[in-house]
Scaffold this motif. Structure first.
Motif, PDB file in Angstrom:
ATOM      1  N   ARG A   1      19.282  19.235 -21.848  1.00 11.09           N
ATOM      2  CA  ARG A   1      19.724  20.609 -22.061  1.00 11.09           C
ATOM      3  C   ARG A   1      18.949  21.193 -23.229  1.00 11.09           C
ATOM      4  O   ARG A   1      18.512  20.484 -24.110  1.00 11.09           O
TER       5      ARG A   1
ATOM      6  N   ILE B   1      25.497  15.477 -28.194  1.00 16.62           N
ATOM      7  CA  ILE B   1      25.325  15.403 -26.743  1.00 16.62           C
ATOM      8  C   ILE B   1      24.212  14.425 -26.377  1.00 16.62           C
ATOM      9  O   ILE B   1      24.295  13.730 -25.376  1.00 16.62           O
TER      10      ILE B   1
ATOM     11  N   GLY C   1      27.730  10.461 -26.337  1.00 18.10           N
ATOM     12  CA  GLY C   1      27.846  11.857 -25.937  1.00 18.10           C
ATOM     13  C   GLY C   1      27.461  12.081 -24.490  1.00 18.10           C
ATOM     14  O   GLY C   1      28.117  12.820 -23.764  1.00 18.10           O
ATOM     15  N   ARG C   2      26.375  11.437 -24.052  1.00 14.49           N
ATOM     16  CA  ARG C   2      25.960  11.559 -22.652  1.00 14.49           C
ATOM     17  C   ARG C   2      27.013  10.979 -21.720  1.00 14.49           C
ATOM     18  O   ARG C   2      27.285  11.517 -20.655  1.00 14.49           O
TER      19      ARG C   2
ATOM     20  N   GLN D   1      30.282  10.755 -22.285  1.00 11.87           N
ATOM     21  CA  GLN D   1      31.432  11.656 -22.246  1.00 11.87           C
ATOM     22  C   GLN D   1      31.115  12.919 -21.462  1.00 11.87           C
ATOM     23  O   GLN D   1      31.935  13.404 -20.682  1.00 11.87           O
ATOM     24  N   TYR D   2      29.921  13.479 -21.653  1.00  8.11           N
ATOM     25  CA  TYR D   2      29.560  14.720 -20.979  1.00  8.11           C
ATOM     26  C   TYR D   2      29.456  14.513 -19.471  1.00  8.11           C
ATOM     27  O   TYR D   2      29.791  15.403 -18.694  1.00  8.11           O
ATOM     28  N   SER D   3      29.032  13.319 -19.054  1.00  6.10           N
ATOM     29  CA  SER D   3      28.916  13.059 -17.620  1.00  6.10           C
ATOM     30  C   SER D   3      30.274  13.035 -16.927  1.00  6.10           C
ATOM     31  O   SER D   3      30.373  13.286 -15.739  1.00  6.10           O
TER      32      SER D   3
ATOM     33  N   ARG E   1      32.641  15.123 -17.561  1.00  4.63           N
ATOM     34  CA  ARG E   1      33.147  16.485 -17.527  1.00  4.63           C
ATOM     35  C   ARG E   1      33.267  17.017 -16.107  1.00  4.63           C
ATOM     36  O   ARG E   1      34.274  17.589 -15.734  1.00  4.63           O
ATOM     37  N   SER E   2      32.237  16.833 -15.300  1.00  4.85           N
ATOM     38  CA  SER E   2      32.274  17.379 -13.949  1.00  4.85           C
ATOM     39  C   SER E   2      33.349  16.707 -13.107  1.00  4.85           C
ATOM     40  O   SER E   2      33.811  17.281 -12.134  1.00  4.85           O
TER      41      SER E   2
END
Length: 100
Positions: free
Chosen positions: A15, A39, A44-45, A47-49, A51-52
């Motif tokens: 991003r 992130i 962070g990656r 946790q962010y993955s 999200r969807s």
């Protein structure tokens, strides 16, 4: 629109966050850098993955299946109340489906 928002061409992974050139350096610059670092870390990656899988389907269900694409009321208090009502309907539907 991507060319106006991104400094570099988008790649397959990652991003970008950018500030307008000429913007005075502020506290926000440090906060943005902290978020980038957070992130981009391994945790962070991970946790962010997720999200969807947990957040975005809720918004999609409310917007697409229930056709609630905009707020009909005005004012922060009224919009907050309307959003809570949408979420209540979503949660009641989840409970109903769990009981069947």
């Amino acid at each position: 629109m991507q060319t106006r928002c991104m400094r570099n061409a988008p790649n397959k992974r990652g991003r970008q966050v950018s500030l307008r050139s000429g913007a005075p350096p502020t506290k926000n610059v440090a906060l943005i850098q902290q978020m980038k670092d957070k992130i981009d870390s391994k945790k962070g990656r991970e946790q962010y993955s997720k999200r969807s899988g947990c957040v975005e389907p809720v918004f999609a269900n409310i917007a697409i299946n229930k056709k609630i694409n905009y707020f009909t009321l005005r004012g922060k208090t009224n919009v907050n109340a309307q959003w809570k009502m949408y979420c209540l309907v979503h949660n009641i539907e989840k409970l109903r489906n769990a009981l069947q």
